[in-house]
Design an enzyme around this catalytic site. Structure first.
Site, PDB file in Angstrom:
ATOM      1  N   HIS A  21       7.693   8.031 -27.760  1.00 29.67           N
ATOM      2  CA  HIS A  21       6.750   8.951 -27.117  1.00 29.67           C
ATOM      3  C   HIS A  21       7.025  10.405 -27.519  1.00 29.67           C
ATOM      4  O   HIS A  21       6.110  11.144 -27.915  1.00 29.67           O
ATOM      5  CB  HIS A  21       6.815   8.803 -25.599  1.00 29.67           C
ATOM      6  CG  HIS A  21       6.023   9.823 -24.856  1.00 29.67           C
ATOM      7  ND1 HIS A  21       4.640   9.842 -24.855  1.00 29.67           N
ATOM      8  CD2 HIS A  21       6.410  10.888 -24.108  1.00 29.67           C
ATOM      9  CE1 HIS A  21       4.211  10.864 -24.130  1.00 29.67           C
ATOM     10  NE2 HIS A  21       5.264  11.514 -23.667  1.00 29.67           N
ATOM     11  N   LYS A  63       7.942  22.534 -14.751  1.00 25.01           N
ATOM     12  CA  LYS A  63       7.027  21.452 -14.384  1.00 25.01           C
ATOM     13  C   LYS A  63       6.747  21.466 -12.890  1.00 25.01           C
ATOM     14  O   LYS A  63       5.596  21.298 -12.457  1.00 25.01           O
ATOM     15  CB  LYS A  63       7.575  20.093 -14.797  1.00 25.01           C
ATOM     16  CG  LYS A  63       6.602  18.969 -14.427  1.00 25.01           C
ATOM     17  CD  LYS A  63       6.836  17.692 -15.173  1.00 25.01           C
ATOM     18  CE  LYS A  63       5.695  16.715 -14.903  1.00 25.01           C
ATOM     19  NZ  LYS A  63       5.877  15.426 -15.610  1.00 25.01           N
ATOM     20  N   ASN A  99       0.064  18.456 -20.954  1.00 25.02           N
ATOM     21  CA  ASN A  99      -0.304  17.477 -21.973  1.00 25.02           C
ATOM     22  C   ASN A  99      -0.313  18.079 -23.382  1.00 25.02           C
ATOM     23  O   ASN A  99      -0.852  17.468 -24.303  1.00 25.02           O
ATOM     24  CB  ASN A  99      -1.683  16.881 -21.655  1.00 25.02           C
ATOM     25  CG  ASN A  99      -1.636  15.989 -20.430  1.00 25.02           C
ATOM     26  OD1 ASN A  99      -0.859  15.054 -20.357  1.00 25.02           O
ATOM     27  ND2 ASN A  99      -2.477  16.305 -19.454  1.00 25.02           N
ATOM     28  N   ARG A 141      -2.511  21.731 -14.564  1.00 25.99           N
ATOM     29  CA  ARG A 141      -1.528  20.709 -14.928  1.00 25.99           C
ATOM     30  C   ARG A 141      -1.834  20.074 -16.288  1.00 25.99           C
ATOM     31  O   ARG A 141      -0.937  19.534 -16.940  1.00 25.99           O
ATOM     32  CB  ARG A 141      -1.442  19.630 -13.839  1.00 25.99           C
ATOM     33  CG  ARG A 141      -0.323  18.622 -14.107  1.00 25.99           C
ATOM     34  CD  ARG A 141      -0.033  17.731 -12.915  1.00 25.99           C
ATOM     35  NE  ARG A 141       0.999  16.756 -13.250  1.00 25.99           N
ATOM     36  CZ  ARG A 141       1.587  15.948 -12.386  1.00 25.99           C
ATOM     37  NH1 ARG A 141       1.253  15.990 -11.106  1.00 25.99           N
ATOM     38  NH2 ARG A 141       2.502  15.086 -12.777  1.00 25.99           N
ATOM     39  N   GLU A 191      10.028  17.209 -25.385  1.00 30.27           N
ATOM     40  CA  GLU A 191       9.428  17.619 -24.112  1.00 30.27           C
ATOM     41  C   GLU A 191      10.060  18.905 -23.581  1.00 30.27           C
ATOM     42  O   GLU A 191       9.404  19.698 -22.911  1.00 30.27           O
ATOM     43  CB  GLU A 191       9.551  16.497 -23.082  1.00 30.27           C
ATOM     44  CG  GLU A 191       8.738  15.242 -23.404  1.00 30.27           C
ATOM     45  CD  GLU A 191       7.254  15.367 -23.052  1.00 30.27           C
ATOM     46  OE1 GLU A 191       6.820  16.461 -22.640  1.00 30.27           O
ATOM     47  OE2 GLU A 191       6.539  14.359 -23.183  1.00 30.27           O
ATOM     48  N   HIS A 241      -0.043  15.859 -26.378  1.00 22.19           N
ATOM     49  CA  HIS A 241      -0.205  14.475 -25.935  1.00 22.19           C
ATOM     50  C   HIS A 241      -1.523  13.843 -26.367  1.00 22.19           C
ATOM     51  O   HIS A 241      -1.588  12.625 -26.515  1.00 22.19           O
ATOM     52  CB  HIS A 241      -0.055  14.395 -24.414  1.00 22.19           C
ATOM     53  CG  HIS A 241       1.358  14.554 -23.932  1.00 22.19           C
ATOM     54  ND1 HIS A 241       2.100  15.675 -24.199  1.00 22.19           N
ATOM     55  CD2 HIS A 241       2.166  13.729 -23.212  1.00 22.19           C
ATOM     56  CE1 HIS A 241       3.306  15.541 -23.650  1.00 22.19           C
ATOM     57  NE2 HIS A 241       3.364  14.376 -23.069  1.00 22.19           N
ATOM     58  N   HIS A 259      -0.554  10.524 -27.947  1.00 26.17           N
ATOM     59  CA  HIS A 259      -0.907   9.235 -27.357  1.00 26.17           C
ATOM     60  C   HIS A 259      -1.728   8.395 -28.332  1.00 26.17           C
ATOM     61  O   HIS A 259      -1.572   7.163 -28.394  1.00 26.17           O
ATOM     62  CB  HIS A 259      -1.681   9.442 -26.060  1.00 26.17           C
ATOM     63  CG  HIS A 259      -0.827   9.827 -24.900  1.00 26.17           C
ATOM     64  ND1 HIS A 259      -1.345  10.255 -23.692  1.00 26.17           N
ATOM     65  CD2 HIS A 259       0.515   9.845 -24.743  1.00 26.17           C
ATOM     66  CE1 HIS A 259      -0.367  10.525 -22.852  1.00 26.17           C
ATOM     67  NE2 HIS A 259       0.779  10.287 -23.475  1.00 26.17           N
ATOM     68  N   GLU A 314      -3.842  17.228 -11.387  1.00 27.61           N
ATOM     69  CA  GLU A 314      -4.380  17.595 -12.699  1.00 27.61           C
ATOM     70  C   GLU A 314      -5.866  17.927 -12.648  1.00 27.61           C
ATOM     71  O   GLU A 314      -6.659  17.477 -13.474  1.00 27.61           O
ATOM     72  CB  GLU A 314      -4.112  16.473 -13.716  1.00 27.61           C
ATOM     73  CG  GLU A 314      -4.143  16.952 -15.158  1.00 27.61           C
ATOM     74  CD  GLU A 314      -3.659  15.897 -16.129  1.00 27.61           C
ATOM     75  OE1 GLU A 314      -2.477  15.932 -16.479  1.00 27.61           O
ATOM     76  OE2 GLU A 314      -4.462  15.036 -16.517  1.00 27.61           O
ATOM     77  N   ARG A 346       0.815  -1.228   0.000  1.00 26.90           N
ATOM     78  CA  ARG A 346       0.000   0.000   0.000  1.00 26.90           C
ATOM     79  C   ARG A 346       0.847   1.277   0.000  1.00 26.90           C
ATOM     80  O   ARG A 346       0.398   2.326   0.417  1.00 26.90           O
ATOM     81  CB  ARG A 346      -0.992   0.005   1.170  1.00 26.90           C
ATOM     82  CG  ARG A 346      -2.025  -1.117   1.064  1.00 26.90           C
ATOM     83  CD  ARG A 346      -3.125  -0.970   2.111  1.00 26.90           C
ATOM     84  NE  ARG A 346      -4.141  -1.978   1.907  1.00 26.90           N
ATOM     85  CZ  ARG A 346      -4.127  -3.196   2.453  1.00 26.90           C
ATOM     86  NH1 ARG A 346      -3.113  -3.530   3.254  1.00 26.90           N
ATOM     87  NH2 ARG A 346      -5.094  -4.052   2.215  1.00 26.90           N
ATOM     88  N   LYS A 381       3.397  11.105 -11.469  1.00 26.79           N
ATOM     89  CA  LYS A 381       2.520  10.262 -12.282  1.00 26.79           C
ATOM     90  C   LYS A 381       3.211   8.924 -12.543  1.00 26.79           C
ATOM     91  O   LYS A 381       4.335   8.888 -13.043  1.00 26.79           O
ATOM     92  CB  LYS A 381       2.195  10.937 -13.618  1.00 26.79           C
ATOM     93  CG  LYS A 381       1.147  12.013 -13.537  1.00 26.79           C
ATOM     94  CD  LYS A 381       0.781  12.477 -14.943  1.00 26.79           C
ATOM     95  CE  LYS A 381      -0.333  13.503 -14.923  1.00 26.79           C
ATOM     96  NZ  LYS A 381      -0.706  13.924 -16.288  1.00 26.79           N
TER      97      LYS A 381
END
Length: 385
Positions: free
Chosen positions: A274, A235, A253, A249, A194, A256, A260, A245, A130, A152
């Site tokens: 990517h 960032k 993206n 935030r 990026e 993206h 994606h 997000e 956990r 993330k």
């Protein structure tokens, strides 16, 4: 904006998240300080290193040596390179390896690798017992400026990129710019996309500086640390204001939503890295912004020209195997975009431009407009040869 004239002491960027704050340490040859820094953060902890085969060949021994010199007992687990490891099967393998290594809640997982390793190891740490702390040691430019920062973590679903995951902040990010010297040029270029993103979304002066200084970044000069630190500060500032997000935030993206979908269409394979998908995605976002009258076509061209100048793909037709089914089909790409994490109540959210250096969240672009826009872009002729 100017870069330092020579390499200097490590640059420290603080991610100010209260009792979960951590440092990003950026500099040449800082990997040798990993053991000392980990021992100071978590006295008495053991560490399990997760890496991939290629990174292990170059950097595992030095990482283990640094930790051993600080009295930290280690184990390690190696995954295959590439997005294929960011899967349910990969998550099971890493999680079971960490359990077998008897990593406890007061121990550490160390992600030694690029974005795939960082996402996979970070997600495994998030769900092991956990929640176990982890350290990011990013070994690609893309990971150093983006995926290692902000918490993330996750894996891919066959239905889309990063759809299974958790927010789990690292306790330290150590970005050694010397490890980038062994990075293949194509991977370095993909990471550079990026870096460009941070200039485009909120810092036009930084983008202008990149246009003038990208050669020194690629050559490994002091401009490299400056670019990485500037990207990380940008960032970190956004993550601190919007960790999960809920709003701002989403600007990170940029490129993206398109990117994606293109990665999914190419099977998360080395046909499209990517950062290459993000490069094409940022150009599409700029051209869509121009199509909607938000920016001038000359501004969209400026963005495309810089990305092309460093060798990044900028058009759909630049993708290997472009004519294969699913990639040259606007409806298929729209279906893939509909699985994007930013979809809310079935509505796509795009990050578009008000200007170079000023991006905005656009949640209500009509799908029919996007579909027609993509169809026109798909009708471009592929480059000769």
């Amino acid at each position: 904006m100017t870069a330092p004239l020579k390499h200097s002491d490590p640059i420290i960027v603080d991610v100010a998240l209260g009792d979960r704050a951590y440092d990003i340490v950026i500099g040449r040859d800082v990997l040798q300080s990993l053991g000392e820094r980990v021992a100071a953060l978590r006295p008495g902890a053991r560490a399990a290193i997760v890496t991939d085969r290629n990174v292990a060949d170059h950097w595992l021994e030095k990482t283990q040596a640094s930790l051993a010199a600080a009295g930290i007992a280690t184990s390690h687990f190696t995954v295959e390179e590439g997005e294929g490891s960011k899967s349910y099967a990969g998550l099971q393998q890493v999680s079971e390896a960490l359990i077998a290594a008897r990593i406890e809640r007061n121990d550490l997982v160390i992600a030694l690798g690029g974005g795939v390793v960082g996402d996979l190891a970070g997600f495994s740490a998030a769900i092991l017992r956990r929640g176990v702390d982890y350290v990011q040691v990013p070994t690609t430019l893309l990971a150093q400026v983006d995926s290692s920062v902000g918490g993330k973590t996750g894996i891919n679903s066959p239905q889309g990129k990063n759809l299974i995951g958790a927010f789990h902040q690292p306790v330290l990010v150590l970005a050694d710019t010397a490890v980038l010297d062994t990075l293949p040029q194509r991977q370095f270029r993909a990471g550079y996309a990026e870096v460009v993103k941070y200039g485009l979304l909120g810092d036009e002066a930084f983008f202008t500086w990149l246009e003038a200084n990208h050669a020194d970044i690629f050559a490994g000069g002091a401009a490299r640390e400056h670019a990485i630190a500037t990207s990380c500060r940008a960032k970190a500032a956004i993550v601190v204001r919007d960790e999960r997000e809920a709003g701002e935030r989403a600007l990170l993206n940029l490129g993206h939503t398109f990117g994606h979908a293109l990665e999914a269409a190419t099977g998360f394979s080395d046909r499209l890295f990517h950062g290459e998908g993000v490069s094409i995605g940022m150009v599409l976002a700029a051209e869509l912004s121009a199509h909607l009258g938000m920016i001038a076509e000359t501004e969209a061209a400026r963005i495309s020209n810089h990305l092309a100048a460093v060798g990044l793909p900028t058009h759909l037709q630049d993708i290997a195997g472009f004519a294969q089914e699913g990639l040259a089909d606007a409806d298929a790409l729209m279906a893939l975009m509909a699985q994007d994490k930013k979809v809310k109540r079935g509505r796509l959210t795009f990050i578009l431009f008000k200007a170079v250096g000023s991006a905005v969240i656009a949640p209500n672009v009509e799908p029919s407009v996007v579909r027609d826009f993509l169809k026109r872009r798909l009708e471009r002729r592929a480059p000769a040869g």
